[in-house]
Write a protein that holds these residues in place. Sequence first.
Motif, PDB file in Angstrom:
ATOM      1  N   ALA A 145      68.018 164.210  68.268  1.00  0.00           N
ATOM      2  CA  ALA A 145      68.859 164.259  69.734  1.00  0.00           C
ATOM      3  C   ALA A 145      69.395 162.540  69.745  1.00  0.00           C
ATOM      4  O   ALA A 145      70.583 162.912  70.218  1.00  0.00           O
ATOM      5  N   MET A 146      68.828 161.913  69.651  1.00  0.00           N
ATOM      6  CA  MET A 146      69.104 160.391  69.638  1.00  0.00           C
ATOM      7  C   MET A 146      70.342 160.123  68.921  1.00  0.00           C
ATOM      8  O   MET A 146      71.494 159.685  69.082  1.00  0.00           O
ATOM      9  N   LYS A 147      70.311 160.634  67.744  1.00  0.00           N
ATOM     10  CA  LYS A 147      71.313 160.515  66.557  1.00  0.00           C
ATOM     11  C   LYS A 147      72.398 161.432  67.109  1.00  0.00           C
ATOM     12  O   LYS A 147      73.798 160.890  66.727  1.00  0.00           O
ATOM     13  N   SER A 148      72.497 162.417  67.775  1.00  0.00           N
ATOM     14  CA  SER A 148      73.349 163.255  67.979  1.00  0.00           C
ATOM     15  C   SER A 148      74.155 162.894  69.264  1.00  0.00           C
ATOM     16  O   SER A 148      75.499 163.135  69.441  1.00  0.00           O
ATOM     17  N   ILE A 149      73.788 161.738  70.170  1.00  0.00           N
ATOM     18  CA  ILE A 149      74.485 161.115  71.095  1.00  0.00           C
ATOM     19  C   ILE A 149      75.269 159.772  70.591  1.00  0.00           C
ATOM     20  O   ILE A 149      75.906 159.119  71.110  1.00  0.00           O
ATOM     21  N   GLY A 150      75.008 159.545  69.195  1.00  0.00           N
ATOM     22  CA  GLY A 150      75.693 158.194  68.694  1.00  0.00           C
ATOM     23  C   GLY A 150      74.779 157.019  68.281  1.00  0.00           C
ATOM     24  O   GLY A 150      75.217 156.072  68.064  1.00  0.00           O
ATOM     25  N   CYS A 151      73.411 157.475  68.466  1.00  0.00           N
ATOM     26  CA  CYS A 151      72.704 156.299  67.964  1.00  0.00           C
ATOM     27  C   CYS A 151      72.449 156.045  66.512  1.00  0.00           C
ATOM     28  O   CYS A 151      72.720 156.905  65.666  1.00  0.00           O
ATOM     29  N   THR A 152      72.204 154.882  66.261  1.00  0.00           N
ATOM     30  CA  THR A 152      71.849 154.500  64.617  1.00  0.00           C
ATOM     31  C   THR A 152      70.521 154.226  64.405  1.00  0.00           C
ATOM     32  O   THR A 152      69.999 153.293  65.230  1.00  0.00           O
ATOM     33  N   LEU A 153      70.029 154.669  63.543  1.00  0.00           N
ATOM     34  CA  LEU A 153      68.437 154.317  63.366  1.00  0.00           C
ATOM     35  C   LEU A 153      68.336 153.305  62.658  1.00  0.00           C
ATOM     36  O   LEU A 153      69.315 152.906  61.431  1.00  0.00           O
ATOM     37  N   GLU A 154      67.870 152.102  63.224  1.00  0.00           N
ATOM     38  CA  GLU A 154      67.574 150.696  62.759  1.00  0.00           C
ATOM     39  C   GLU A 154      66.427 150.617  61.648  1.00  0.00           C
ATOM     40  O   GLU A 154      66.466 149.737  60.601  1.00  0.00           O
ATOM     41  N   ARG A 169      50.729 154.936  66.096  1.00  0.00           N
ATOM     42  CA  ARG A 169      51.969 155.591  65.933  1.00  0.00           C
ATOM     43  C   ARG A 169      52.953 154.627  65.179  1.00  0.00           C
ATOM     44  O   ARG A 169      52.900 153.279  65.546  1.00  0.00           O
ATOM     45  N   ASP A 170      53.881 155.377  64.211  1.00  0.00           N
ATOM     46  CA  ASP A 170      54.850 154.535  63.582  1.00  0.00           C
ATOM     47  C   ASP A 170      55.954 155.019  64.736  1.00  0.00           C
ATOM     48  O   ASP A 170      56.296 156.039  65.043  1.00  0.00           O
ATOM     49  N   THR A 171      56.960 153.969  65.097  1.00  0.00           N
ATOM     50  CA  THR A 171      57.794 154.099  65.976  1.00  0.00           C
ATOM     51  C   THR A 171      59.396 153.752  65.385  1.00  0.00           C
ATOM     52  O   THR A 171      59.600 152.680  64.801  1.00  0.00           O
ATOM     53  N   ALA A 172      60.175 154.741  65.647  1.00  0.00           N
ATOM     54  CA  ALA A 172      61.605 154.721  65.079  1.00  0.00           C
ATOM     55  C   ALA A 172      62.279 153.816  66.239  1.00  0.00           C
ATOM     56  O   ALA A 172      62.105 154.144  67.500  1.00  0.00           O
ATOM     57  N   VAL A 173      63.202 153.083  65.666  1.00  0.00           N
ATOM     58  CA  VAL A 173      63.897 152.141  66.516  1.00  0.00           C
ATOM     59  C   VAL A 173      65.588 152.416  66.496  1.00  0.00           C
ATOM     60  O   VAL A 173      65.937 152.497  65.055  1.00  0.00           O
ATOM     61  N   LEU A 174      66.170 152.796  67.353  1.00  0.00           N
ATOM     62  CA  LEU A 174      67.533 153.374  67.353  1.00  0.00           C
ATOM     63  C   LEU A 174      68.444 152.639  68.376  1.00  0.00           C
ATOM     64  O   LEU A 174      67.606 152.196  69.209  1.00  0.00           O
ATOM     65  N   SER A 175      69.680 152.416  68.122  1.00  0.00           N
ATOM     66  CA  SER A 175      70.505 151.986  69.020  1.00  0.00           C
ATOM     67  C   SER A 175      71.854 152.064  69.302  1.00  0.00           C
ATOM     68  O   SER A 175      72.541 152.756  68.253  1.00  0.00           O
ATOM     69  N   ILE A 176      72.407 151.557  70.252  1.00  0.00           N
ATOM     70  CA  ILE A 176      73.762 151.537  70.497  1.00  0.00           C
ATOM     71  C   ILE A 176      74.339 150.352  70.855  1.00  0.00           C
ATOM     72  O   ILE A 176      73.754 149.551  71.750  1.00  0.00           O
ATOM     73  N   LEU A 177      75.451 149.827  70.184  1.00  0.00           N
ATOM     74  CA  LEU A 177      75.946 148.423  70.739  1.00  0.00           C
ATOM     75  C   LEU A 177      77.118 148.707  71.539  1.00  0.00           C
ATOM     76  O   LEU A 177      77.627 149.806  71.671  1.00  0.00           O
ATOM     77  N   GLU A 183      84.328 151.702  71.307  1.00  0.00           N
ATOM     78  CA  GLU A 183      85.249 152.152  70.273  1.00  0.00           C
ATOM     79  C   GLU A 183      84.955 153.797  69.847  1.00  0.00           C
ATOM     80  O   GLU A 183      86.179 154.236  69.484  1.00  0.00           O
ATOM     81  N   THR A 184      83.818 154.327  69.759  1.00  0.00           N
ATOM     82  CA  THR A 184      83.712 155.700  69.584  1.00  0.00           C
ATOM     83  C   THR A 184      82.714 156.431  70.013  1.00  0.00           C
ATOM     84  O   THR A 184      82.843 157.689  70.561  1.00  0.00           O
ATOM     85  N   VAL A 185      81.542 155.833  70.426  1.00  0.00           N
ATOM     86  CA  VAL A 185      80.251 156.842  71.149  1.00  0.00           C
ATOM     87  C   VAL A 185      80.662 157.386  72.455  1.00  0.00           C
ATOM     88  O   VAL A 185      80.486 158.579  72.477  1.00  0.00           O
ATOM     89  N   ARG A 186      81.217 156.585  73.395  1.00  0.00           N
ATOM     90  CA  ARG A 186      81.601 157.296  74.592  1.00  0.00           C
ATOM     91  C   ARG A 186      82.479 158.403  74.458  1.00  0.00           C
ATOM     92  O   ARG A 186      82.264 159.389  74.946  1.00  0.00           O
ATOM     93  N   GLU A 187      83.522 158.259  73.618  1.00  0.00           N
ATOM     94  CA  GLU A 187      84.645 159.409  73.386  1.00  0.00           C
ATOM     95  C   GLU A 187      83.838 160.440  72.739  1.00  0.00           C
ATOM     96  O   GLU A 187      84.263 161.861  73.252  1.00  0.00           O
ATOM     97  N   LYS A 188      83.111 160.205  71.711  1.00  0.00           N
ATOM     98  CA  LYS A 188      82.542 161.168  71.052  1.00  0.00           C
ATOM     99  C   LYS A 188      81.572 162.270  71.929  1.00  0.00           C
ATOM    100  O   LYS A 188      81.292 163.300  71.861  1.00  0.00           O
TER     101      LYS A 188
END
Length: 193
Positions: A145-154, A169-177, A183-188
């Motif tokens: 779900a996070m990737k589908s909104i434009g997050c990058t898995l770091e 737990r192992d914790t996945a870290v994702l982000s949007i700059l 540039e892209t995420v908002r419009e998509k």
Amino acid sequence: MTPSIILSDDRVLLRPLEQHDVDNLLVFSENEPEIWDYSPTTGAGRENLEKYIGQALKDREHKLSLPFIVYDKNIDEYIGSTRLYNINPVQKTLLIGYSWYGKKYRGTGVNKHCKYVLLKYAFEVLEMERVEFRADFSNQRSIAAMKSIGCTLEGVLRSDTLMRDGRRRDTAVLSILKSEWFETVREKLEHKL
């Protein structure tokens, strides 16, 4: 940063969470305890939900978070909660998380609307440089779900968080700059709404 902020679009309204919202969210707390399976904290049952909301409000008082209750305008109901947290105005970073919805509202698009208004506020009002998301690495539905909104898995923080059942737990870290947002995420994301 003020606790009176209200965020909304044509589908959702996010208003500040209050202690009396226990009554608005209790149906999920009592009937869907699995909501908190991937979380180190729980809101399952009235007492736990009262503590969960109480802690969120304490964090807000200390300017560490902005917790919201989520209202779905399409069905005229409260359906869950989300928040901005670990807000660092010096580094211009924050996290979006503690997001949960009743199971019948998952997959309805409401999460994308919530993330859109939160990201818009974070980047365009608070002028953050980075917004981070975290999830239990075993919760692949949440990561997708996070990737589908434009997050990058770091990456993955191994053995990062002690869970209620004693496992680490192992914790996945994702982000949007900020640059990615404009540039892209908002419009998509807008096209997906």
